[in-house]
Design a protein around this motif. Structure first.
Motif, PDB file in Angstrom:
ATOM      1  N   UNK A   1       0.860  -1.183   0.000  1.00 30.26           N
ATOM      2  CA  UNK A   1       0.000   0.000   0.000  1.00 30.26           C
ATOM      3  C   UNK A   1       0.894   1.230   0.000  1.00 30.26           C
ATOM      4  N   UNK A   2       0.626   2.166  -0.900  1.00 28.24           N
ATOM      5  CA  UNK A   2       1.352   3.434  -0.903  1.00 28.24           C
ATOM      6  C   UNK A   2       0.361   4.541  -0.567  1.00 28.24           C
ATOM      7  N   UNK A   3       0.820   5.477   0.248  1.00 21.05           N
ATOM      8  CA  UNK A   3      -0.094   6.482   0.804  1.00 21.05           C
ATOM      9  C   UNK A   3       0.334   7.916   0.471  1.00 21.05           C
ATOM     10  N   UNK A   4       1.625   8.162   0.521  1.00 18.65           N
ATOM     11  CA  UNK A   4       2.136   9.526   0.365  1.00 18.65           C
ATOM     12  C   UNK A   4       2.580   9.763  -1.072  1.00 18.65           C
ATOM     13  N   UNK A   5       2.233  10.937  -1.639  1.00 15.06           N
ATOM     14  CA  UNK A   5       2.671  11.271  -2.980  1.00 15.06           C
ATOM     15  C   UNK A   5       4.187  11.213  -3.085  1.00 15.06           C
TER      16      UNK A   5
ATOM     17  N   UNK B   1       5.928   8.545  -2.802  1.00 17.63           N
ATOM     18  CA  UNK B   1       6.441   7.441  -1.980  1.00 17.63           C
ATOM     19  C   UNK B   1       6.965   6.295  -2.845  1.00 17.63           C
ATOM     20  N   UNK B   2       8.082   5.721  -2.413  1.00 14.78           N
ATOM     21  CA  UNK B   2       8.655   4.547  -3.064  1.00 14.78           C
ATOM     22  C   UNK B   2       8.761   3.438  -2.019  1.00 14.78           C
ATOM     23  N   UNK B   3       8.253   2.260  -2.379  1.00 15.10           N
ATOM     24  CA  UNK B   3       8.384   1.105  -1.479  1.00 15.10           C
ATOM     25  C   UNK B   3       9.002  -0.055  -2.248  1.00 15.10           C
ATOM     26  N   UNK B   4       9.863  -0.788  -1.542  1.00 14.49           N
ATOM     27  CA  UNK B   4      10.500  -1.940  -2.163  1.00 14.49           C
ATOM     28  C   UNK B   4      10.095  -3.215  -1.441  1.00 14.49           C
TER      29      UNK B   4
END
Lengths: 110, 114
Positions: free
Chosen positions: A48-52, A54-57
């Motif tokens: 889940x990505x929430x913040x503009x 945002x990068x998740x790996x």
């Protein structure tokens, strides 16, 4: 009218190659989720990505949420046959219902 | 097993018959959702429960469709007078208030209407 457009709809690559798929919308979302679905099974939440911005790996998978919170991308590095599946993005607007795209069907050939 | 369970996995029925599907959510989840998915499409929202209250229904849910969650635990989805266009995968998902909109899906019930 599809709220979330995913592209490409179908992608076939060789094992070891990199790929990027996209999820685009004209709507702003409070959060965006990526799921992977295999034939005959329900979708499984990946991230889940929430913040503009945002990068998740997640291991070899990199997810990015657009600055304006309207779009997202999924990049897979050194794809493996186990990455084969339908990747679904889903946008949340805080109203307890998720809107899904049609998905990106990814096939990784050994 | 603490996952979402759906029964049956497959259902074949003749047009005009009634069918009922069951969903057992993750036990501590108070929210339960029904989605429908056809080939080449993403899941489409049908309805949503918080505890036993049905809080939202999609326009996709015609009057032939009814869903219940009588004790705030398992849920049933009934389709009356089935039509060929009802053929689809019916997915159930659950979530908790604390978990936000992170959905945990069951394996679905694949309905084929002949």
């Amino acid at each position: 009218t599809q709220l979330l457009e995913q592209s490409p709809q179908f992608l076939s690559i060789q094992e070891g190659e990199n790929l990027t798929v996209y999820c685009n919308s004209s709507s702003v979302f409070s959060s965006l989720q990526w799921y992977r679905q295999e034939p005959g099974e329900g979708p499984v939440l990946l991230v889940t990505v929430v913040t503009g911005g945002e990068v998740k790996k997640l291991k070899r998978l990199t997810f990015q949420f657009g600055d304006a919170r309207k779009d997202s991308s999924l990049h897979i590095t050194a794809a493996q046959p186990g990455d084969t599946g339908l990747y679904l993005c889903a946008g949340a607007k805080g109203n307890n219902r998720l809107a899904f795209g049609k998905g990106n069907q990814v096939v990784v050939i050994p | 097993d603490t996952g979402v369970s759906q029964n049956p996995r497959h259902k074949i029925t003749k047009r005009g018959q009634n069918v009922t599907f069951r969903c057992d959510p993750i036990s501590e989840h108070n929210r339960l959702y029904w989605y429908r998915q056809t080939l080449g499409q993403g899941p489409e929202f049908l309805t949503y429960f918080q505890n036993e209250a049905q809080l939202e229904k999609s326009r996709l849910l015609s009057d032939r469709f009814s869903a219940e969650r009588p004790k705030g635990s398992f849920s049933t989805l009934e389709i009356q007078r089935t039509e060929q266009g009802d053929s689809a995968m019916y997915l159930c998902a659950s979530s908790s208030t604390q978990g936000g909109e992170k959905l945990f899906f069951g394996s679905g019930t694949q309905l084929s209407v002949l």
